[in-house]
Design a protein around this motif. Structure first.
Motif, PDB file in Angstrom:
ATOM      1  N   TYR A 168       0.847  -1.199   0.000  1.00 18.87           N
ATOM      2  CA  TYR A 168       0.000   0.000   0.000  1.00 18.87           C
ATOM      3  C   TYR A 168       0.882   1.249   0.000  1.00 18.87           C
ATOM      4  O   TYR A 168       1.928   1.287   0.650  1.00 18.87           O
ATOM      5  N   MET A 169       0.433   2.261  -0.697  1.00 18.89           N
ATOM      6  CA  MET A 169       0.943   3.614  -0.494  1.00 18.89           C
ATOM      7  C   MET A 169      -0.240   4.475  -0.108  1.00 18.89           C
ATOM      8  O   MET A 169      -1.349   4.288  -0.634  1.00 18.89           O
ATOM      9  N   ARG A 226      -3.740   0.342  -3.225  1.00 17.76           N
ATOM     10  CA  ARG A 226      -3.039  -0.929  -3.258  1.00 17.76           C
ATOM     11  C   ARG A 226      -2.180  -0.955  -4.502  1.00 17.76           C
ATOM     12  O   ARG A 226      -2.691  -0.752  -5.612  1.00 17.76           O
ATOM     13  N   TRP A 227      -0.865  -1.145  -4.304  1.00 16.06           N
ATOM     14  CA  TRP A 227       0.051  -0.988  -5.422  1.00 16.06           C
ATOM     15  C   TRP A 227      -0.232  -1.976  -6.552  1.00 16.06           C
ATOM     16  O   TRP A 227      -0.186  -1.622  -7.729  1.00 16.06           O
ATOM     17  N   SER A 228      -0.534  -3.206  -6.206  1.00 18.03           N
ATOM     18  CA  SER A 228      -0.866  -4.204  -7.210  1.00 18.03           C
ATOM     19  C   SER A 228      -2.375  -4.231  -7.382  1.00 18.03           C
ATOM     20  O   SER A 228      -3.104  -4.563  -6.461  1.00 18.03           O
ATOM     21  N   GLY A 229      -2.842  -3.826  -8.510  1.00 19.36           N
ATOM     22  CA  GLY A 229      -4.275  -3.826  -8.755  1.00 19.36           C
ATOM     23  C   GLY A 229      -4.907  -2.452  -8.736  1.00 19.36           C
ATOM     24  O   GLY A 229      -5.891  -2.216  -9.426  1.00 19.36           O
ATOM     25  N   TYR A 258       0.596  17.045   5.304  1.00 23.93           N
ATOM     26  CA  TYR A 258       0.254  15.799   4.626  1.00 23.93           C
ATOM     27  C   TYR A 258       1.505  14.938   4.487  1.00 23.93           C
ATOM     28  O   TYR A 258       2.561  15.423   4.068  1.00 23.93           O
ATOM     29  N   TYR A 259       1.336  13.672   4.831  1.00 22.61           N
ATOM     30  CA  TYR A 259       2.436  12.720   4.771  1.00 22.61           C
ATOM     31  C   TYR A 259       2.095  11.611   3.784  1.00 22.61           C
ATOM     32  O   TYR A 259       0.982  11.077   3.811  1.00 22.61           O
ATOM     33  N   CYS A 260       3.045  11.257   2.950  1.00 22.12           N
ATOM     34  CA  CYS A 260       2.879  10.034   2.189  1.00 22.12           C
ATOM     35  C   CYS A 260       3.587   8.920   2.940  1.00 22.12           C
ATOM     36  O   CYS A 260       4.541   9.155   3.684  1.00 22.12           O
ATOM     37  N   ALA A 261       3.086   7.708   2.756  1.00 20.30           N
ATOM     38  CA  ALA A 261       3.601   6.578   3.504  1.00 20.30           C
ATOM     39  C   ALA A 261       3.449   5.311   2.670  1.00 20.30           C
ATOM     40  O   ALA A 261       2.643   5.263   1.736  1.00 20.30           O
ATOM     41  N   ALA A 262       4.206   4.309   3.030  1.00 24.46           N
ATOM     42  CA  ALA A 262       4.158   3.042   2.308  1.00 24.46           C
ATOM     43  C   ALA A 262       4.370   1.890   3.269  1.00 24.46           C
ATOM     44  O   ALA A 262       4.994   2.050   4.325  1.00 24.46           O
ATOM     45  N   THR A 263       3.835   0.753   2.892  1.00 27.84           N
ATOM     46  CA  THR A 263       4.053  -0.450   3.673  1.00 27.84           C
ATOM     47  C   THR A 263       4.162  -1.647   2.736  1.00 27.84           C
ATOM     48  O   THR A 263       3.570  -1.645   1.649  1.00 27.84           O
ATOM     49  N   ASN A 264       4.909  -2.643   3.188  1.00 29.47           N
ATOM     50  CA  ASN A 264       5.031  -3.884   2.446  1.00 29.47           C
ATOM     51  C   ASN A 264       4.065  -4.943   2.970  1.00 29.47           C
ATOM     52  O   ASN A 264       4.071  -6.076   2.500  1.00 29.47           O
ATOM     53  N   ALA A 285      -1.833  -4.223   5.940  1.00 25.22           N
ATOM     54  CA  ALA A 285      -1.982  -3.526   7.219  1.00 25.22           C
ATOM     55  C   ALA A 285      -3.170  -2.583   7.158  1.00 25.22           C
ATOM     56  O   ALA A 285      -3.714  -2.295   6.089  1.00 25.22           O
ATOM     57  N   GLY A 286      -3.554  -2.082   8.326  1.00 26.12           N
ATOM     58  CA  GLY A 286      -4.656  -1.148   8.423  1.00 26.12           C
ATOM     59  C   GLY A 286      -4.316   0.194   7.798  1.00 26.12           C
ATOM     60  O   GLY A 286      -3.150   0.464   7.487  1.00 26.12           O
ATOM     61  N   PRO A 287      -5.305   1.054   7.608  1.00 31.09           N
ATOM     62  CA  PRO A 287      -5.118   2.299   6.866  1.00 31.09           C
ATOM     63  C   PRO A 287      -4.193   3.312   7.527  1.00 31.09           C
ATOM     64  O   PRO A 287      -3.760   4.258   6.859  1.00 31.09           O
ATOM     65  N   THR A 288      -3.870   3.128   8.786  1.00 35.81           N
ATOM     66  CA  THR A 288      -2.949   4.055   9.442  1.00 35.81           C
ATOM     67  C   THR A 288      -1.622   3.403   9.812  1.00 35.81           C
ATOM     68  O   THR A 288      -0.805   4.016  10.495  1.00 35.81           O
ATOM     69  N   SER A 289      -1.387   2.183   9.333  1.00 35.82           N
ATOM     70  CA  SER A 289      -0.182   1.445   9.702  1.00 35.82           C
ATOM     71  C   SER A 289       0.773   1.370   8.525  1.00 35.82           C
ATOM     72  O   SER A 289       0.499   0.687   7.532  1.00 35.82           O
ATOM     73  N   TYR A 290       1.898   2.076   8.631  1.00 31.55           N
ATOM     74  CA  TYR A 290       2.874   2.130   7.549  1.00 31.55           C
ATOM     75  C   TYR A 290       4.281   1.987   8.116  1.00 31.55           C
ATOM     76  O   TYR A 290       4.529   2.265   9.286  1.00 31.55           O
ATOM     77  N   ASP A 291       5.185   1.554   7.255  1.00 28.81           N
ATOM     78  CA  ASP A 291       6.564   1.337   7.668  1.00 28.81           C
ATOM     79  C   ASP A 291       7.507   2.425   7.191  1.00 28.81           C
ATOM     80  O   ASP A 291       8.583   2.614   7.768  1.00 28.81           O
TER      81      ASP A 291
END
Length: 119
Positions: free
Chosen positions: A31-32, A50-53, A92-98, A101-107
């Motif tokens: 997700y980004m 969702r990055w894929s799709g 405003y922050y951009c964020a990403a996760t591998n 995860a939930g909508p506020t959970s990013y790495d």
């Protein structure tokens, strides 16, 4: 790494587009998203893709006004903000996760960009 840009001052009713370019291990992104934090308030979810799709998700407060398009070739997501309101004023922050995860959970987080909407 994430690098966001595009913030600034805009009048209510106007539009602004934020950009977030990802570099590094972009192939593993799940997700980004975009989140924001207004003065004196907690950080809140705005939108994610969702990055894929390409499935997209939005906070109720921005549905119908904001979109989160992406450019796969540039590893970049955008936040197109239309019909802006003073209450959209925030960093405003951009964020990403591998992860799934939930909508506020990013790495991974970008440095934040300020959007100010004047009335």
């Amino acid at each position: 790494q994430l690098q966001a840009s595009g913030g600034g001052l805009v009048q209510a009713g106007g539009s602004l587009r934020l950009s977030c370019a990802a570099s590094g291990r972009t192939f593993s992104i799940y997700y980004m998203g975009w989140l924001r934090q207004a003065p004196g308030k907690e950080r809140e979810f705005v939108a994610r893709i969702r990055w894929s799709g390409g499935s997209t998700y939005y906070a109720d407060s921005v549905k119908g006004r904001f979109t989160i398009p992406r450019d796969n070739a540039k590893n970049t997501v955008y936040l197109q903000m239309n019909s802006l309101k003073p209450e959209d004023t925030a960093v405003y922050y951009c964020a990403a996760t591998n992860r799934v995860a939930g909508p506020t959970s990013y790495d991974y987080w970008g440095p934040g960009t300020l959007v100010t909407v004047s009335s």
